[in-house]
Design an enzyme around this catalytic site. Structure first.
Site, PDB file in Angstrom:
ATOM      1  N   GLU A 131       1.043  -0.262   9.986  1.00  0.00           N
ATOM      2  CA  GLU A 131      -0.485  -0.553   9.798  1.00  0.00           C
ATOM      3  C   GLU A 131      -1.146   0.417  10.614  1.00  0.00           C
ATOM      4  O   GLU A 131      -2.418   0.415  11.044  1.00  0.00           O
ATOM      5  CB  GLU A 131      -0.822  -1.928  10.475  1.00  0.00           C
ATOM      6  CG  GLU A 131      -0.090  -2.996   9.799  1.00  0.00           C
ATOM      7  CD  GLU A 131      -0.623  -4.668   9.842  1.00  0.00           C
ATOM      8  OE1 GLU A 131      -1.899  -4.523  10.043  1.00  0.00           O
ATOM      9  OE2 GLU A 131       0.092  -5.384   9.657  1.00  0.00           O
TER      10      GLU A 131
ATOM     11  N   ARG B  65      18.570 -10.687  40.957  1.00  0.00           N
ATOM     12  CA  ARG B  65      19.778  -9.799  41.006  1.00  0.00           C
ATOM     13  C   ARG B  65      19.617  -9.096  42.455  1.00  0.00           C
ATOM     14  O   ARG B  65      18.411  -8.693  42.917  1.00  0.00           O
ATOM     15  CB  ARG B  65      19.614  -8.462  39.942  1.00  0.00           C
ATOM     16  CG  ARG B  65      20.028  -7.384  40.120  1.00  0.00           C
ATOM     17  CD  ARG B  65      21.533  -7.413  39.892  1.00  0.00           C
ATOM     18  NE  ARG B  65      22.254  -6.187  39.960  1.00  0.00           N
ATOM     19  CZ  ARG B  65      23.804  -6.071  39.830  1.00  0.00           C
ATOM     20  NH1 ARG B  65      24.461  -7.057  39.226  1.00  0.00           N
ATOM     21  NH2 ARG B  65      24.165  -4.727  40.076  1.00  0.00           N
TER      22      ARG B  65
ATOM     23  N   GLY C  53      19.045  -2.396  34.566  1.00  0.00           N
ATOM     24  CA  GLY C  53      20.022  -1.275  34.586  1.00  0.00           C
ATOM     25  C   GLY C  53      20.951  -1.449  33.648  1.00  0.00           C
ATOM     26  O   GLY C  53      20.417  -1.684  32.371  1.00  0.00           O
ATOM     27  N   GLY C  54      22.370  -1.389  33.681  1.00  0.00           N
ATOM     28  CA  GLY C  54      23.295  -1.289  32.679  1.00  0.00           C
ATOM     29  C   GLY C  54      23.151  -2.589  31.746  1.00  0.00           C
ATOM     30  O   GLY C  54      23.198  -2.358  30.492  1.00  0.00           O
TER      31      GLY C  54
ATOM     32  N   LEU D 244       0.723  -1.078  -0.025  1.00  0.00           N
ATOM     33  CA  LEU D 244      -0.050   0.135  -0.016  1.00  0.00           C
ATOM     34  C   LEU D 244       0.878   1.271  -0.197  1.00  0.00           C
ATOM     35  O   LEU D 244       0.611   2.028  -0.809  1.00  0.00           O
ATOM     36  CB  LEU D 244      -0.790  -0.093   1.229  1.00  0.00           C
ATOM     37  CG  LEU D 244      -1.851   1.182   1.624  1.00  0.00           C
ATOM     38  CD1 LEU D 244      -2.869   1.204   0.330  1.00  0.00           C
ATOM     39  CD2 LEU D 244      -2.526   1.047   2.870  1.00  0.00           C
TER      40      LEU D 244
ATOM     41  N   TRP E  45       8.402   0.219   2.199  1.00  0.00           N
ATOM     42  CA  TRP E  45       8.128  -0.430   3.591  1.00  0.00           C
ATOM     43  C   TRP E  45       7.486  -1.674   3.451  1.00  0.00           C
ATOM     44  O   TRP E  45       6.549  -2.016   4.165  1.00  0.00           O
ATOM     45  CB  TRP E  45       7.355   0.591   4.350  1.00  0.00           C
ATOM     46  CG  TRP E  45       8.024   1.977   4.525  1.00  0.00           C
ATOM     47  CD1 TRP E  45       7.278   2.967   3.848  1.00  0.00           C
ATOM     48  CD2 TRP E  45       8.985   2.291   4.871  1.00  0.00           C
ATOM     49  NE1 TRP E  45       8.033   4.406   3.944  1.00  0.00           N
ATOM     50  CE2 TRP E  45       9.122   3.830   4.470  1.00  0.00           C
ATOM     51  CE3 TRP E  45      10.143   1.887   5.680  1.00  0.00           C
ATOM     52  CZ2 TRP E  45      10.219   4.748   5.130  1.00  0.00           C
ATOM     53  CZ3 TRP E  45      11.335   2.754   5.844  1.00  0.00           C
ATOM     54  CH2 TRP E  45      11.374   4.162   5.669  1.00  0.00           C
TER      55      TRP E  45
ATOM     56  N   THR F  75       6.977  -5.350   4.154  1.00  0.00           N
ATOM     57  CA  THR F  75       7.455  -6.386   4.830  1.00  0.00           C
ATOM     58  C   THR F  75       7.126  -7.572   4.141  1.00  0.00           C
ATOM     59  O   THR F  75       6.252  -7.889   3.550  1.00  0.00           O
ATOM     60  CB  THR F  75       6.501  -6.498   6.164  1.00  0.00           C
ATOM     61  OG1 THR F  75       6.534  -5.286   6.597  1.00  0.00           O
ATOM     62  CG2 THR F  75       7.121  -7.668   7.003  1.00  0.00           C
TER      63      THR F  75
ATOM     64  N   ILE G 207      14.767  -1.740  34.811  1.00  0.00           N
ATOM     65  CA  ILE G 207      14.918  -2.500  35.872  1.00  0.00           C
ATOM     66  C   ILE G 207      16.361  -3.705  35.781  1.00  0.00           C
ATOM     67  O   ILE G 207      17.098  -3.889  36.675  1.00  0.00           O
ATOM     68  CB  ILE G 207      13.784  -3.781  36.035  1.00  0.00           C
ATOM     69  CG1 ILE G 207      12.386  -2.977  36.340  1.00  0.00           C
ATOM     70  CG2 ILE G 207      13.826  -5.044  36.656  1.00  0.00           C
ATOM     71  CD1 ILE G 207      11.280  -3.796  36.072  1.00  0.00           C
TER      72      ILE G 207
HETATM   73  N1  COS Z   1     -13.155   0.056   6.167  1.00  0.00           N
HETATM   74  C1  COS Z   1     -13.545   0.238   4.966  1.00  0.00           C
HETATM   75  N2  COS Z   1     -13.837   1.530   4.346  1.00  0.00           N
HETATM   76  C2  COS Z   1     -13.690   2.725   4.942  1.00  0.00           C
HETATM   77  C3  COS Z   1     -12.918   2.435   6.404  1.00  0.00           C
HETATM   78  C4  COS Z   1     -12.793   1.221   6.761  1.00  0.00           C
HETATM   79  N3  COS Z   1     -12.369   1.086   7.998  1.00  0.00           N
HETATM   80  N4  COS Z   1     -12.789   3.606   6.841  1.00  0.00           N
HETATM   81  C5  COS Z   1     -13.093   4.540   5.922  1.00  0.00           C
HETATM   82  N5  COS Z   1     -13.752   3.724   4.806  1.00  0.00           N
HETATM   83  C6  COS Z   1     -13.997   4.370   3.543  1.00  0.00           C
HETATM   84  C7  COS Z   1     -15.151   5.354   3.744  1.00  0.00           C
HETATM   85  O1  COS Z   1     -16.422   4.937   4.051  1.00  0.00           O
HETATM   86  C8  COS Z   1     -14.851   6.379   2.538  1.00  0.00           C
HETATM   87  O2  COS Z   1     -15.688   5.848   1.803  1.00  0.00           O
HETATM   88  P1  COS Z   1     -16.445   6.705   0.604  1.00  0.00           P
HETATM   89  O3  COS Z   1     -15.637   7.572  -0.003  1.00  0.00           O
HETATM   90  O4  COS Z   1     -17.374   5.974  -0.487  1.00  0.00           O
HETATM   91  O5  COS Z   1     -17.444   7.475   1.510  1.00  0.00           O
HETATM   92  C9  COS Z   1     -13.465   6.114   2.037  1.00  0.00           C
HETATM   93  O6  COS Z   1     -12.984   4.964   2.877  1.00  0.00           O
HETATM   94  C10 COS Z   1     -12.604   7.437   2.725  1.00  0.00           C
HETATM   95  O7  COS Z   1     -12.610   7.408   3.909  1.00  0.00           O
HETATM   96  P2  COS Z   1     -12.340   8.988   4.665  1.00  0.00           P
HETATM   97  O8  COS Z   1     -12.872  10.057   4.239  1.00  0.00           O
HETATM   98  O9  COS Z   1     -12.652   8.588   6.338  1.00  0.00           O
HETATM   99  O10 COS Z   1     -10.590   8.508   4.600  1.00  0.00           O
HETATM  100  P3  COS Z   1      -9.673   9.775   4.982  1.00  0.00           P
HETATM  101  O11 COS Z   1      -8.590   9.947   3.911  1.00  0.00           O
HETATM  102  O12 COS Z   1      -9.999  10.627   5.842  1.00  0.00           O
HETATM  103  O13 COS Z   1      -8.720   8.747   5.857  1.00  0.00           O
HETATM  104  C11 COS Z   1      -7.585   7.654   7.542  1.00  0.00           C
HETATM  105  C12 COS Z   1      -8.799   8.417   7.117  1.00  0.00           C
HETATM  106  C13 COS Z   1      -6.468   8.660   7.873  1.00  0.00           C
HETATM  107  C14 COS Z   1      -8.139   7.014   8.982  1.00  0.00           C
HETATM  108  C15 COS Z   1      -7.166   6.387   6.641  1.00  0.00           C
HETATM  109  O14 COS Z   1      -6.630   7.056   5.629  1.00  0.00           O
HETATM  110  C16 COS Z   1      -5.977   5.626   7.184  1.00  0.00           C
HETATM  111  O15 COS Z   1      -6.177   4.626   7.950  1.00  0.00           O
HETATM  112  N6  COS Z   1      -4.851   5.715   7.000  1.00  0.00           N
HETATM  113  C17 COS Z   1      -3.643   4.972   7.428  1.00  0.00           C
HETATM  114  C18 COS Z   1      -3.413   4.076   6.547  1.00  0.00           C
HETATM  115  C19 COS Z   1      -2.268   3.097   6.957  1.00  0.00           C
HETATM  116  O16 COS Z   1      -2.528   2.293   7.698  1.00  0.00           O
HETATM  117  N7  COS Z   1      -1.181   3.158   6.346  1.00  0.00           N
HETATM  118  C20 COS Z   1      -0.060   2.024   6.791  1.00  0.00           C
HETATM  119  C21 COS Z   1       0.185   1.182   5.585  1.00  0.00           C
HETATM  120  S1  COS Z   1       0.338  -0.472   5.975  1.00  0.00           S
HETATM  121  S2  COS Z   1       1.713  -0.637   6.758  1.00  0.00           S
END
Ligand code: COS
Length: 383
Positions: A364, A269, A340-341, A126, A157, A159, A338
């Site tokens: 995540e 210890r 220490g060194g 992603l 990133w 994994t 706990i």
């Molecule tokens: N499951 C399914 N759909 C979801 C959802 C969920 N948990 N949360 C939001 N959606 C949907 C919403 O319903 C919305 O759909 P519509 O456009 O059809 O209405 C769409 O996704 C966008 O949602 P939202 O506007 O809330 O998105 P944002 O851009 O404001 O994002 C956050 C919110 C920041 C919470 C989200 O982008 C996020 O979790 N980002 C982190 C990503 C991440 O974890 N990255 C690490 C990568 S993996 S190591």
């Protein structure tokens, strides 16, 4: 341990994982961390135990268990080695789960069966160099061209990126639609045009690979589209809701290991003529460590049970990850104190726990992203 009752099967899974961790994982965890070596043999054995696709139905190569069983196993595995737990968690949560939930019968037969049985390993793509928390701003594109999509872009990133056979890759099929133009695909990592770039030299989870992946005119068959075009962002967030419970379980496992090592050390210890466990200052630390771990574990169990019951669990998953990750950081810091060194050296594993704990506040979804999710839901709920 909590007295919240587990079923016979859940207890059996937990005991099997605990025994495997004590016998097979703990003895090699520090070496694998030092040498940055992927625990190939252990991952193969986890596959044989049915731990690489725990919540996938048996007909698709999985163990057909509930999510709570998977979390119990993951906590135990991470108690021995957070790197091993990370590899297991990516395979279970981030690739088996979305294919199981959104895949066609053909996709399940072609990819899920091998992934869930542990014969093949998966990864989840992603994030990009300039798209982490703001995942929708990704630049990787997938352009439909006859019977295939042409992929171009860079993922970071990742994994398991260096070892994976299959990946879930998110790419934009229509940039003008922003997050609604993101689509998800299953990609065979052997496809020409997939290139593994630099491997990160990391603070923790050093026995895992974290790779940059390049797509250069890579042709992915159109039947590998997961769900429909434009479903990708929802598939990603839905997948991460489940994955985040796993990271919380991982944090609990790391914290539990730090607590156990701290108690053993404190009883052995001596200072001022007594074991340091006799001193109240130290006992208070142990009390706070144990309490925070127990609270984190219960949040993990609650989110898992809600998921198993088909309830909406995104807020609980975010709460579990946020609280458990911050607990793991706090507990491992105290564990070093706990010791220490000695705790500051590689002679004891607490420094590894401390380094491994940090990632649970980042991947995540950072702790800040979890707070966004929790706040949004709470503001909606209370009117
Ligand atoms: N499951 C399914 N759909 C979801 C959802 C969920 N948990 N949360 C939001 N959606 C949907 C919403 O319903 C919305 O759909 P519509 O456009 O059809 O209405 C769409 O996704 C966008 O949602 P939202 O506007 O809330 O998105 P944002 O851009 O404001 O994002 C956050 C919110 C920041 C919470 C989200 O982008 C996020 O979790 N980002 C982190 C990503 C991440 O974890 N990255 C690490 C990568 S993996 S190591």
């Amino acid at each position: 341990m909590s007295i919240v009752s587990l079923s016979e099967v859940q207890e059996m899974v937990q005991n099997t994982a605990r025994e495997f961790t004590n016998n097979e994982i703990k003895p090699v965890a520090s070496i694998n961390d030092k040498e940055h070596s992927f625990p190939e043999d252990i991952i193969r054995k986890l596959g044989e135990l049915g731990f690489m696709g725990m919540a996938v139905p048996e007909q698709y190569g999985g163990s057909g268990l509930d999510y709570l069983s998977y979390m119990l196993a993951l906590e135990e595995i991470c108690r021995g080695c957070a790197s091993t737990g990370t590899i297991m968690s990516v395979n279970n949560s981030l690739i088996c789960a979305p294919i199981n939930t959104f895949g066609t019968e053909v996709q399940k037969k072609s990819f899920l069966t091998e992934l869930a049985s542990g014969k093949k390993l998966g990864c989840f793509m992603l994030s990009e160099p300039e798209a982490g928390s703001d995942a929708a701003s990704m630049r990787t594109t997938a352009v439909l061209n006859g019977d295939h999509y042409l992929f171009n872009g860079t993922k970071s990133w990742i994994t398991n990126g260096a070892e994976a056979d299959f990946a879930i890759v998110f790419a934009s099929t229509d940039k003008s639609l922003k997050h609604k133009g993101v689509s998800a695909f299953i990609v065979n990592m052997k496809t020409p045009g997939v290139k593994i770039g630099k491997l990160e030299d990391k603070l923790g989870i050093r026995a895992t690979s974290t790779a940059q992946i390049f797509f250069e005119d890579c042709k992915v068959p159109s039947e590998n589209l997961l769900g429909n075009e434009g479903d990708g962002f929802k598939i990603a967030l839905n997948t991460l809701d489940g994955g985040r419970i796993g990271i919380a379980a991982q944090a609990v496992g790391i914290a539990q290991a730090a607590l156990e090592d701290s108690v053993i050390y404190a009883k052995e210890r001596k200072a001022f003529g007594n074991p340091i466990s006799d001193f109240q200052g130290l006992q208070f630390m142990i009390a706070d460590m144990a309490t925070r771990i127990e609270a984190s574990r219960l949040l993990v169990w609650q989110a898992s049970v809600m998921k198993d019951k088909g309830m909406k669990y995104g807020k609980q998953s975010a709460m579990a990850k946020l609280f458990a990750a911050e607990t793991a950081m706090w507990v491992t810091t105290k564990a070093i104190q706990i010791h220490g060194g000695y705790g500051y050296t590689t002679d004891y594993p607490v420094e590894r726990y401390f380094r491994d704990a940090k990632i649970t506040e980042i991947y995540e979804g950072t702790s800040e992203v979890q707070r966004i999710v929790i706040a949004r839901e709470t503001l909606k709920e209370i009117q």
